[in-house]
Design an enzyme around this catalytic site. Sequence first.
Site, PDB file in Angstrom:
ATOM      1  N   ASP A   1      42.872  16.926  -2.575  1.00 55.19           N
ATOM      2  CA  ASP A   1      42.163  16.825  -1.301  1.00 55.19           C
ATOM      3  C   ASP A   1      41.426  15.500  -1.206  1.00 55.19           C
ATOM      4  O   ASP A   1      41.112  14.868  -2.217  1.00 55.19           O
ATOM      5  CB  ASP A   1      41.214  18.009  -1.101  1.00 55.19           C
ATOM      6  CG  ASP A   1      40.082  18.066  -2.120  1.00 55.19           C
ATOM      7  OD1 ASP A   1      40.315  17.710  -3.289  1.00 55.19           O
ATOM      8  OD2 ASP A   1      38.965  18.479  -1.754  1.00 55.19           O
TER       9      ASP A   1
ATOM     10  N   GLU B   1      37.911  19.810  -4.383  1.00 49.07           N
ATOM     11  CA  GLU B   1      36.913  18.990  -5.063  1.00 49.07           C
ATOM     12  C   GLU B   1      35.923  18.395  -4.073  1.00 49.07           C
ATOM     13  O   GLU B   1      34.719  18.347  -4.340  1.00 49.07           O
ATOM     14  CB  GLU B   1      37.593  17.868  -5.859  1.00 49.07           C
ATOM     15  CG  GLU B   1      36.692  17.198  -6.889  1.00 49.07           C
ATOM     16  CD  GLU B   1      35.831  16.059  -6.320  1.00 49.07           C
ATOM     17  OE1 GLU B   1      34.886  15.639  -7.002  1.00 49.07           O
ATOM     18  OE2 GLU B   1      36.127  15.606  -5.189  1.00 49.07           O
TER      19      GLU B   1
END
Length: 464
Positions: free
Chosen positions: A96, A160
């Site tokens: 991400d 994250e």
Amino acid sequence: MATTQSLLDAAIALARTRRKADLNDLVEELRIPSISTLPERRDDCLRAARWLRDRFAAIDMKTEIVDVREGGLPVVMAEWSGRPGKPHLTIYGHYDVQPVDPVDEWKSPPFEPAVRDGHLYARGAADNKGNHMATLKAVEHLFASGGSPINLRFLLEGEEEITGPSLPQFLRDRGPQLKTDAVLIWDSGMDAEGNPTLATALRGLLYTELRAEGPAVDLHSGTYGGVAPNPINTLARVVAELKDRRGHVTIPGFYDAVREPSAEELAEWKKKDARYAENMLRMTGARSLEGEEGFLALARAGSRPALDANGFIGGFTSKGAKTVIPAEASAKVSMRLVPDQDWEAILAEYEKHVQSLTTPGVDISVEVIGPAPPVTCAVDHEAARALRRAYAEAFGRETALIRVGGSIPVAVDFQHAFGAPLVISGISQADCAIHSPNEHLLIDNYHRGIEAVIRFICGLAGDR
């Protein structure tokens, strides 16, 4: 069976012939706008997970997309256990990326990767796709050269950037069954002088949102100005008073548990501090640095805690004028914490302090968006030594031991789940502009990083 040295030599030679293809593969991944914080990009995040799964499957690793929790983003796991009796390495990264705002400050579209002056510009180029793609390509070249000399596992998460719970929950649920001898957290970068780094500590994070509520509706500032409570005025005052003009955080007890750096660390920082400050001014474009008086810039960036406002919303913000007293306002405030600070204890004092600073007629609530404890990492083990040797061979530079100012929330979960040494490093250059417009990765670092990971993996085999 090929020797470790022959595997190493063949994989390095192969990597040097496939640099164009390796860069193209990174570009392909960077085109996927996998922004985890935006619900409308969820399908893109899932597409990124599938893209990685297919890449690992193509090199005959056992792959799995693990849906840990409903509504979450999955963990991509890839494993290969073809070397019984040899060490087992787990490699971490995340697929991400951060949002791209403000998009008009990008010189090229953030998801249309562009090469300029030896750098690759795109959101995620440095954080973290360039990093984890370097590890994937290193393993790909080893397999193409005859196989890895050690056992391998990849765990790549999609949460994250939002401090999501999926990978921590996965590690709690399945960690005890997953053997590993070391964890490579490949989510960091070079120092300001271009040296490879190895983290001895990560700062933790306490990320909060303050919401101030005043009148029931927005009010006319002429009719009600001077008598109605104003949430913006109050919230601005509260945020400003969380830190004084000398950079000192005013939350009671905030510094009580801070672990001081060693004499050796301080001595090393004193040698580098002036150059570090100069580089920070150059990279940030700021006119001066700030922070706690009486501390080195390097200490303020790594071994001292910090508090910053990250966003402020309230009232009328469009062009033109609207004389309004808003009904509510909000601010994002984050704290970077160091060993041995406890985020829960600090949160309790923070909440009380905020209430003591508010004004009559304005109620302020505190919401925790994301916590992460600080982490300390030993560097006196074989995995750390193997990485330092690999860096010296691939980059021709010695590795700097640093305290990382940022946070990697899942690091502490790896420690609890595996009890194995953490090796925290990466290849992004210091001025890579992660989380900012025009994020970029030095392409030479990418190719040298691939070679460094090949050397690191072979170094862990112990029979070169």
